[in-house]
Each structure stands twice: as C-alpha cells, then as structure tokens.
Design a protein around this motif. Structure first.
Motif, PDB file in Angstrom:
ATOM      1  N   PHE A  54       0.818  -1.212   0.000  1.00 62.00           N
ATOM      2  CA  PHE A  54       0.000   0.000   0.000  1.00 62.00           C
ATOM      3  C   PHE A  54       0.852   1.262   0.000  1.00 62.00           C
ATOM      4  N   PHE A  55       1.962   1.255   0.737  1.00 63.67           N
ATOM      5  CA  PHE A  55       2.870   2.406   0.653  1.00 63.67           C
ATOM      6  C   PHE A  55       3.405   2.542  -0.769  1.00 63.67           C
ATOM      7  N   PHE A  56       3.724   1.426  -1.383  1.00 62.58           N
ATOM      8  CA  PHE A  56       4.220   1.418  -2.760  1.00 62.58           C
ATOM      9  C   PHE A  56       3.178   2.023  -3.703  1.00 62.58           C
ATOM     10  N   LEU A 130      -5.800   0.986  12.175  1.00 62.57           N
ATOM     11  CA  LEU A 130      -5.887   2.441  11.989  1.00 62.57           C
ATOM     12  C   LEU A 130      -4.529   3.125  11.982  1.00 62.57           C
ATOM     13  N   TRP A 131      -3.501   2.450  12.490  1.00 63.20           N
ATOM     14  CA  TRP A 131      -2.163   3.057  12.491  1.00 63.20           C
ATOM     15  C   TRP A 131      -1.737   3.477  11.099  1.00 63.20           C
ATOM     16  N   PHE A 132      -2.245   2.776  10.077  1.00 65.88           N
ATOM     17  CA  PHE A 132      -1.780   3.005   8.719  1.00 65.88           C
ATOM     18  C   PHE A 132      -2.088   4.412   8.225  1.00 65.88           C
ATOM     19  N   LEU A 133      -3.227   4.972   8.610  1.00 65.81           N
ATOM     20  CA  LEU A 133      -3.627   6.268   8.061  1.00 65.81           C
ATOM     21  C   LEU A 133      -2.735   7.415   8.534  1.00 65.81           C
ATOM     22  N   PRO A 134      -2.501   7.588   9.841  1.00 61.72           N
ATOM     23  CA  PRO A 134      -1.568   8.657  10.231  1.00 61.72           C
ATOM     24  C   PRO A 134      -0.151   8.399   9.737  1.00 61.72           C
ATOM     25  N   CYS A 135       0.240   7.127   9.655  1.00 62.85           N
ATOM     26  CA  CYS A 135       1.579   6.809   9.156  1.00 62.85           C
ATOM     27  C   CYS A 135       1.707   7.219   7.692  1.00 62.85           C
ATOM     28  N   LEU A 136       0.711   6.904   6.883  1.00 65.79           N
ATOM     29  CA  LEU A 136       0.733   7.298   5.477  1.00 65.79           C
ATOM     30  C   LEU A 136       0.684   8.814   5.340  1.00 65.79           C
ATOM     31  N   PHE A 137      -0.097   9.466   6.183  1.00 72.84           N
ATOM     32  CA  PHE A 137      -0.200  10.932   6.158  1.00 72.84           C
ATOM     33  C   PHE A 137       1.167  11.578   6.378  1.00 72.84           C
ATOM     34  N   ILE A 138       1.874  11.149   7.421  1.00 74.86           N
ATOM     35  CA  ILE A 138       3.197  11.706   7.721  1.00 74.86           C
ATOM     36  C   ILE A 138       4.186  11.351   6.611  1.00 74.86           C
ATOM     37  N   THR A 139       4.107  10.124   6.123  1.00 76.80           N
ATOM     38  CA  THR A 139       5.010   9.694   5.053  1.00 76.80           C
ATOM     39  C   THR A 139       4.837  10.557   3.811  1.00 76.80           C
ATOM     40  N   GLU A 140       3.596  10.791   3.412  1.00 76.32           N
ATOM     41  CA  GLU A 140       3.344  11.580   2.215  1.00 76.32           C
ATOM     42  C   GLU A 140       3.789  13.034   2.396  1.00 76.32           C
ATOM     43  N   LEU A 141       3.574  13.589   3.588  1.00 84.97           N
ATOM     44  CA  LEU A 141       4.022  14.964   3.828  1.00 84.97           C
ATOM     45  C   LEU A 141       5.539  15.062   3.784  1.00 84.97           C
ATOM     46  N   LEU A 142       6.230  14.093   4.376  1.00 83.47           N
ATOM     47  CA  LEU A 142       7.690  14.116   4.369  1.00 83.47           C
ATOM     48  C   LEU A 142       8.232  13.994   2.948  1.00 83.47           C
ATOM     49  N   PHE A 143       7.629  13.104   2.170  1.00 86.81           N
ATOM     50  CA  PHE A 143       8.100  12.943   0.797  1.00 86.81           C
ATOM     51  C   PHE A 143       7.831  14.200  -0.016  1.00 86.81           C
ATOM     52  N   ALA A 144       6.650  14.792   0.152  1.00 87.02           N
ATOM     53  CA  ALA A 144       6.322  16.022  -0.577  1.00 87.02           C
ATOM     54  C   ALA A 144       7.255  17.157  -0.174  1.00 87.02           C
ATOM     55  N   LEU A 145       7.565  17.240   1.124  1.00 90.84           N
ATOM     56  CA  LEU A 145       8.473  18.276   1.600  1.00 90.84           C
ATOM     57  C   LEU A 145       9.863  18.078   1.019  1.00 90.84           C
ATOM     58  N   THR A 203      10.351   4.007   2.864  1.00 94.60           N
ATOM     59  CA  THR A 203      11.140   3.151   1.971  1.00 94.60           C
ATOM     60  C   THR A 203      10.303   2.669   0.798  1.00 94.60           C
ATOM     61  N   PHE A 204       9.142   2.116   1.088  1.00 89.38           N
ATOM     62  CA  PHE A 204       8.329   1.533   0.017  1.00 89.38           C
ATOM     63  C   PHE A 204       7.555   2.600  -0.749  1.00 89.38           C
ATOM     64  N   TYR A 205       7.267   3.712  -0.101  1.00 91.01           N
ATOM     65  CA  TYR A 205       6.665   4.842  -0.816  1.00 91.01           C
ATOM     66  C   TYR A 205       7.652   5.359  -1.866  1.00 91.01           C
ATOM     67  N   ALA A 206       8.913   5.496  -1.468  1.00 97.40           N
ATOM     68  CA  ALA A 206       9.939   5.967  -2.403  1.00 97.40           C
ATOM     69  C   ALA A 206      10.155   4.969  -3.538  1.00 97.40           C
ATOM     70  N   LEU A 207      10.118   3.678  -3.223  1.00 91.93           N
ATOM     71  CA  LEU A 207      10.272   2.671  -4.275  1.00 91.93           C
ATOM     72  C   LEU A 207       9.113   2.753  -5.273  1.00 91.93           C
ATOM     73  N   GLY A 208       7.917   3.006  -4.770  1.00 88.91           N
ATOM     74  CA  GLY A 208       6.783   3.187  -5.672  1.00 88.91           C
ATOM     75  C   GLY A 208       6.977   4.380  -6.582  1.00 88.91           C
ATOM     76  N   PHE A 209       7.496   5.459  -6.022  1.00 86.20           N
ATOM     77  CA  PHE A 209       7.752   6.654  -6.825  1.00 86.20           C
ATOM     78  C   PHE A 209       8.800   6.380  -7.899  1.00 86.20           C
ATOM     79  N   LEU A 210       9.841   5.648  -7.537  1.00 85.69           N
ATOM     80  CA  LEU A 210      10.896   5.343  -8.499  1.00 85.69           C
ATOM     81  C   LEU A 210      10.405   4.437  -9.628  1.00 85.69           C
TER      82      LEU A 210
END
Length: 385
Positions: A54-56, A130-145, A203-210
């Motif tokens: 899902f992060f990917f 439910l942990w996934f939603l705030p984790c994804l929120f922070i992950t997406e903000l960090l990547f966008a920043l 890690t997996f969010y970045a791999l998805g982007f790549l």
C-alpha cells in the motif's frame, strides 16, 4: 529528455489507471485475509508484503503539488476518515466489545491515542489497522516536503534525473535501516504519530515513486499476447497454420503465482517475521527482497484479474482498512459458535478465513455506499464529488 528514463521527475500521469484500482482491491483483500487467518504460512507470507504494497501504491500515485495543497488534500482523504472511524470504533469497543473480550486496556488511554497516534496493538485495542492512516499521512508529507525543498533545486542540474533517483534510493535504504533499528527495541517507547513506522513506510513509498515511469508508462504499451514460438514457418501450428499465443493476462497470472510461491519459500526458509504495527522486523534485507517480490507479483496478478468488481474493492479500500478489524472479529465469533469450531478453529481453517474475508469486504462496501451518500467526508470524499 525522455520521460521513460526519468525516475525522479515523471510526466503527469493520466487521470485514471484502472489496474491500479484493481491492485488496491487485491491488496485490501490480502490485508483482511492476513488479519482473519492465523495459519502461520498465510500470515508470514502476507505480512511480508501486504502493507509495504500500500505504501508502494501511494508512492506510485504521487503527484507534485504545493505543500499547502498537499496538506489540505491529505487531511481530507486520510485524517478526517481516520478520526471518524477511530471515534466510532472506539465507542463500540468501550460499550460492547471491551466487555465481551474481557480487556483491561484503559479507556482514556485508547481515546488519547487517537490523537497521539502511537502504533502498536495495545495502543489501538479497538482497531489496530488504523495506524496506517496517520503513518501514510506523515510519510506523504515528508516525501512532498523533500521533493519540494531538495529535488526542485537539483532540477537546475543537467543530470537531475539520475541524481534525484539516486538520492531517493539512498533515502529509501536509510529508511529501511532506521526502521529496523526502531524494531530492535532501541526506543524506550513507541513514538507519537507512528514516527517509528514512518521510515519503513517511506522506503516503500519511495520505491513506488521510483517505479512510476516503468509502471505508469511502459506497462501500457505491453502487447496483449505473447508468442509461444518463433516466427519461422517450422514452428507454426500444423492444424491452423498460425502462431499460438498466450494471452498477456494469463502469462501475468502464471508469473505472479511463481513469485507468490517465492515469497512463501523466502519466509519459510528465513523465518522472516514482519509486523509493522508492532514494529517487528526480523531481517531488513529479507523484508526488502520478500516485499519487492510480493509487490511485483501483486502488480502482475492485479493486471491479470483487472475487472470492475476488483476495481470497486480498490475504491472502498480506505473504508475497508478502517472498519474490517471490528467487523471480522464479530464474524469470527459468530462463525465459531455456529460451526462449533471456536474462534481459533475458524481462523486456522483457510476455507472459513476466506469466507469471513469476503463477507467483511461486503460489509465494508455497504458502509461505504451509505456514508458516501450521507457523510462523504468520512470516506475521504466531498459533497461535490
């Protein structure tokens, strides 16, 4: 410069890729099944890649906006549904389920953790996923920043794509190692805002982007059939004097089954244990290999089964993520009584685990359709949409 070779600055994607919704739909099916079943082979295999998947996917769908726009969009799509479903399921747990399950978790601690958002089953006794939603929120903000502050500056350099992709890959690897360090009990307590899980998610969010250029562009041009033979006349079918072909979806399905089997073999051979919510990672390198294999298999399988019902599961995947935990617990208890197998017997039975998974997803679909009409903000929509 060709966009197909540009990993860090992909062209604007089309508005909709149907197979990605199918990928989400297949992914949420795996998540629910992994939480219903307690069969070791099933859980070890699925936990090795279903949340990284899902992060990917969200990294794959990343599109650059201003930080203000990103914050508003992600708050609407992630935080509002998180708060809504957290309060609803917490209330149900306090009034009913806490007494049925004879849990002693402090009520106010569980309520406060909705805001603090520390991962761990003990911190989310009412609805652990439910942990996934705030984790994804922070992950997406960090990547966008990071994208806005760093990669746009590098863009003035003539080798921007290569440099940006290298930086993202290094950060992805650093995130994996940092997440593994957090899992080794180096922290005295779980961090707020799921910050101890974010590095692995990153890690997996970045791999998805790549992987965007390959999956969102090149995959669209793949032929729909693959020849089983060479083009010379000696290899033509003697009956119809024509080439035989394997449909692309059939080939994707066959390869995906092989890759899923490979993930199972990896987890069994290495005893890989992964539970991101409870920060359990037995080996980061095997996690990376197993997750990459499982994600690849999922992409191929989603393309093979791409159809309207599976796409619909992708549409309701956020709602299913938020409510499947309490729903499946009710269904497990009810099924255990009816079949006289008990909760553990039902969860060890792969047939009943599949049945409960499907019913849970049907309940999630019903909840989504109701909320979409009466309170769309609760499922990440707006009244206009």
């Amino acid at each position: 410069m060709s966009t197909t070779s540009n990993a860090a600055e992909p062209a604007s994607p089309p508005a909709y890729y149907p197979w990605i919704d199918s990928l989400k739909g297949f992914g949420i099916f795996l998540v629910v099944l992994g939480h219903v079943s307690t069969t070791t082979a099933v859980t070890q295999t699925l936990f090795a890649f279903h949340m990284p998947l899902f992060f990917f996917i969200f990294g794959l769908l990343f599109h650059h906006h201003s930080l203000q726009t990103t914050l508003i969009r992600k708050t609407r799509r992630l935080l509002i549904p998180y708060l809504f479903f957290a309060l609803i399921t917490w209330g149900y747990w306090v009034v009913i389920e806490r007494h049925i399950r004879h849990q002693s978790n402090p009520i106010m601690h569980a309520l406060g953790n909705i805001i603090i958002a520390r991962g761990g089953t003990d911190n989310y006794p009412y609805n652990a996923p439910l942990w996934f939603l705030p984790c994804l929120f922070i992950t997406e903000l960090l990547f966008a920043l990071g994208y806005a502050s760093l990669f746009e500056k590098i863009g003035e350099h003539s080798k921007k794509p290569r440099i940006s992709a290298t930086i993202i890959a290094i950060l992805a690897l650093a995130g994996l190692l940092l997440g593994y360090a957090c899992s080794r009990s180096l922290l005295p307590t779980r961090l707020p805002l799921t910050l101890d899980i974010v590095p692995v998610g990153f890690t997996f969010y970045a791999l998805g982007f790549l992987c965007r250029p390959m999956l969102l562009q090149n995959i669209q041009s793949l032929p729909q059939t693959v020849s089983r033979y060479q083009t010379d006349s000696d290899n033509r079918c003697s009956r119809c004097n024509s080439h035989r072909y394997i449909p692309r979806k059939t080939l994707d399905a066959i390869i995906s089954v092989i890759l899923f089997t490979t993930v199972w073999l990896i987890t069994q051979a290495t005893k890989l244990t992964v539970d991101l919510n409870n920060m359990t990672i037995s080996n980061p390198w095997w996690l990376l290999i197993a997750s990459a294999t499982g994600i690849t298999a999922s992409v191929l399988f989603a393309r093979a089964i791409d159809c309207t019902p599976i796409r619909y599961l992708g549409t309701i995947s956020l709602t299913a993520m938020c409510i499947h935990e309490p729903v499946k617990r009710i269904l497990i208890r009810f099924n255990g009584i009816i079949t006289q197998l008990g909760d553990d017997g039902v969860r060890q039975n792969i047939f009943w685990s599949l049945v409960i998974t499907l019913i849970t997803l049907l309940v999630a679909a019903a909840v989504y359709e109701i909320l979409k009409r009466i309170l769309p903000v609760s499922v990440g929509l707006t009244y206009r949409s």
